[in-house]
Design a protein around this motif. Structure first.
Motif, PDB file in Angstrom:
ATOM      1  N   VAL A 179       0.832  -1.205   0.000  1.00 28.75           N
ATOM      2  CA  VAL A 179       0.000   0.000   0.000  1.00 28.75           C
ATOM      3  C   VAL A 179       0.869   1.257   0.000  1.00 28.75           C
ATOM      4  O   VAL A 179       0.606   2.206  -0.759  1.00 28.75           O
ATOM      5  N   ILE A 219       1.431   5.566   5.556  1.00 27.27           N
ATOM      6  CA  ILE A 219       0.270   5.293   4.698  1.00 27.27           C
ATOM      7  C   ILE A 219      -0.793   6.365   4.897  1.00 27.27           C
ATOM      8  O   ILE A 219      -1.449   6.792   3.940  1.00 27.27           O
ATOM      9  N   VAL A 251      -7.192   1.508  -0.649  1.00 27.83           N
ATOM     10  CA  VAL A 251      -6.580   0.280  -1.163  1.00 27.83           C
ATOM     11  C   VAL A 251      -7.194  -0.110  -2.504  1.00 27.83           C
ATOM     12  O   VAL A 251      -6.483  -0.473  -3.452  1.00 27.83           O
ATOM     13  N   LEU A 254      -4.639  -0.184  -5.354  1.00 26.54           N
ATOM     14  CA  LEU A 254      -4.209  -1.562  -5.563  1.00 26.54           C
ATOM     15  C   LEU A 254      -5.186  -2.355  -6.414  1.00 26.54           C
ATOM     16  O   LEU A 254      -4.834  -3.418  -6.922  1.00 26.54           O
ATOM     17  N   PHE A 265      -3.504  -7.129   0.793  1.00 28.40           N
ATOM     18  CA  PHE A 265      -3.676  -6.161   1.867  1.00 28.40           C
ATOM     19  C   PHE A 265      -4.798  -6.565   2.817  1.00 28.40           C
ATOM     20  O   PHE A 265      -4.642  -6.505   4.034  1.00 28.40           O
TER      21      PHE A 265
END
Length: 636
Positions: A208, A302, A332, A336, A346
């Motif tokens: 991430v 993050i 996310v 992602l 994740f």
């Protein structure tokens, strides 16, 4: 629920086949570890093997387990949202972790390890009698049930956010898998699955952070955007206890919370006592600290890149999500979801943090129920074979109960990190105060201990419940922006979006309005930072315990079993002259080996604790329990 629409394009992203496969592999691997250890240890009939791994574990899996257990899914989901909402001050919690690790390793751990007990509450009976032990055990069980409910709810919320699967369905699946592998494998399974889950947590966080920084044009650019919007701040040194996060609330107030977790918490004591020597237990505790630093640092970073990504369109105001707890799952999927499999990794890391904490709690509560309630009150002569069966049944029943609690918790709203810390700290302070009263202050008697604990718990419950009910004003999160929201892509005609926009507008207006309404003076007390709760509860418990003890006939220090006391000043200041250190022992007479308690050594006399000798440990431990209880009953 998160609809899954990207903030920049409006494209809907969901879990793909590869995501589900990678996510499922984590559950399968955890379950296989449980079945493997259940098969391998099928012929072992000692409850100590189930709860303590036979006291033959290695420091590395124990250290990884500690990091994964106490930095759970709440940390993985809550810390980035905390940084997004309130800035980077939270990173000062690392200072508290360092101080707590040092104190727990060298002050508290030697006492528990040398006593060689399965339940840490057995210490309280030896020091203060059976009533104190039972009351404290009950409060611990209630505390752990509630906390595990939060931990089960958090990853299930994340999974619902990115898949659309029912929150209840997520919680049922996670609770079932965790309960099954803990029931079959015991402590060994918990430690090795935690080690696997720690690795998955790090991989997921790195994925991430790296991808998030790349999309923002580099981490430096993301940092600058966050800094321009007041998210980067490390110098709030306010002494006001109402300051939610400052250097002092985090660096000092946080010490009490983490010292409770690492110093006197049942789950931690069991892990440390699963090692063959005290020295290895202390090594494991120190090895765990870099893992804590790594996870906290990654989650804070993050939070920085997440804010940079949404700096011009707050997802809650845009109607993509309904609460800040869902920020990270949305982020996310935005960054992602473009790469097949990464979102699954994740979410697996988030569940890994949750499963590690839940499995530890299941094993710890099973040990407490068996040692503090079933054996003393119901089955005093239970054989080891039946004790193992009882332990497994208890794990299964506890797993069902904690699922029900998680369902109740799912109805609450707000930042889960703060709310879970607050609820946990309400009872952590009084329990911590009991052990401090016993180990540090030799004058405390059983009347003072019980009175201090009950009154401190009552006071902290009043504080926590009062804060929830009254909800005093004063805390305002940092401002957010919606200047660049793609309202068309975000379906601005949907009821969710319009409602969220209206709510955000009202909240912004109210937060910018100066209120002149007079509030009760008590509201200032309710505004105390949640990070001071554990310290406040501990201080109240110790103070009342000492006052009542001196009023009812304090314990004579010379009459105490020195194994129950911690020679704090000898450990902290070993270079001071004997003439100074002697009065700081408060009259307690320590044997030479007990005084320093820094390495494994045979205690002068008839018995040996925590050593590498070849004496039959099972026979020795059985005789120790009887001898300790007989001595204590005569003394009291």
């Amino acid at each position: 629920m998160v609809e899954g629409y990207s903030i920049d394009t409006g494209e809907k992203r969901t879990f793909g086949t590869l995501d589900y496969v990678l996510f499922s592999l984590m559950f399968c691997a955890s379950a296989l570890i449980g079945f493997y250890h259940a098969y391998r240890d099928r012929n072992k009939k000692n409850a100590e093997d189930f709860h303590l791994g036979g006291r033959k574990m290695h420091p590395i899996p124990v250290s990884l387990s500690l990091s994964a257990t106490f930095l759970s899914s709440l940390t993985l989901l809550g810390t980035p949202s905390e940084v997004y909402t309130n800035g980077t001050m939270y990173i000062w919690i690392i200072v508290a972790m360092l101080i707590a690790t040092a104190a727990a390793t060298h002050l508290f751990m030697p006492v528990f390890y040398k006593l060689n007990k399965t339940s840490c509450f057995q210490y309280l009976e030896m020091r203060f009698g059976k009533l104190t032990r039972v009351v404290a055990s009950i409060v611990f069980l209630l505390q752990t049930f509630v906390y595990m409910g939060f931990v089960l709810y958090a990853p299930s919320l994340a999974f619902e956010a990115v898949t659309g699967i029912s929150l209840w369905g997520c919680m049922i699946g996670a609770a079932a898998v965790c309960t099954i592998y803990t029931t079959f494998g015991g402590m060994k399974t918990v430690l090795w699955t935690d080690s696997l889950q720690f690795t998955i947590m790090i991989v997921g966080l790195l994925a991430v952070l790296i991808e998030g920084a790349q999309i923002n044009g580099g981490f430096e650019k993301a940092w600058n955007i966050a800094d321009e919007n007041r998210r980067v701040k490390f110098d709030d040194a306010s002494f006001d206890p109402k300051t939610r996060h400052s250097v002092w609330t985090l660096g000092i107030g946080g010490v009490f919370f983490w010292l409770y977790l690492y110093g006197v918490n049942q789950a931690q004591i069991q892990r440390a006592c699963s090692l063959p020597t005290l020295k290895r237990a202390q090594i494991a505790l120190w090895l765990n600290f870099p893992g804590l630093v790594l996870i906290v640092t990654l989650t804070v970073f993050i939070g920085i890149v997440m804010f940079a990504f949404y700096s011009e369109c707050h997802p809650v105001a845009a109607g993509l999500i309904t609460r800040n707890d869902q920020l990270l799952p949305l982020f996310v999927m935005d960054i992602l979801g473009r790469v097949p499999g990464l979102a699954g990794v994740f979410i697996a890391s988030v569940f890994s943090g949750g499963l590690s904490t839940i499995s530890s709690g299941l094993n710890a509560m099973s040990a407490v129920l068996l040692e503090d309630f079933i054996k003393p009150f119901c089955c005093k002569s239970v054989v080891e074979k039946h004790a193992i069966l009882l332990s497994k049944i208890l794990v299964f029943v506890i797993g069902i109960v904690q699922f029900g609690i998680a369902v109740i918790i799912s109805q609450f709203k707000g930042l889960i990190l703060q709310f879970s810390y607050s609820m946990y700290s309400i009872t952590a302070g009084p329990i911590f105060g009991l052990f401090v009263s016993g180990m540090i202050f030799p004058w405390t008697n059983k009347y003072g201990a019980v009175t201090g604990f009950v009154l401190s718990t009552a006071f902290m419950c009043w504080l926590g419940v009062g804060t929830i009910i009254e909800k005093p004003s004063g805390y305002v999160p940092l401002p957010t922006s919606t200047t660049s929201c793609n309202w068309t892509a975000l379906r601005d005609d949907s009821p969710t979006t319009m409602a969220a926009t209206t709510i955000q507008s009202v909240v912004t207006t109210l937060s910018n309005t100066v209120t002149t309404t007079e509030e009760p003076m008590l509201h200032d007390f309710y505004r105390m930072s949640y990070l001071w709760y554990t310290g406040l509860g501990m201080i109240i418990c110790v103070f009342i315990a000492l006052v009542v003890s001196f009023c009812t006939g304090y314990t004579k220090p010379k009459s105490l079993d020195s194994r129950l006391m911690c020679p704090m000043f000898d450990i902290m200041f070993p270079c001071l002259p004997e003439g100074i250190r002697k009065p700081l022992r408060f009259g307690v007479v320590y044997d030479k080996d007990e005084k320093y308690a820094l390495e494994d050594a045979n205690v002068n006399g008839k018995e040996s604790y925590g050593t590498d000798s070849n004496v039959d440990e099972e026979k020795n431990n059985a005789s120790l329990v009887n001898d300790d209880l007989n001595k204590q009953s005569v003394r009291l």
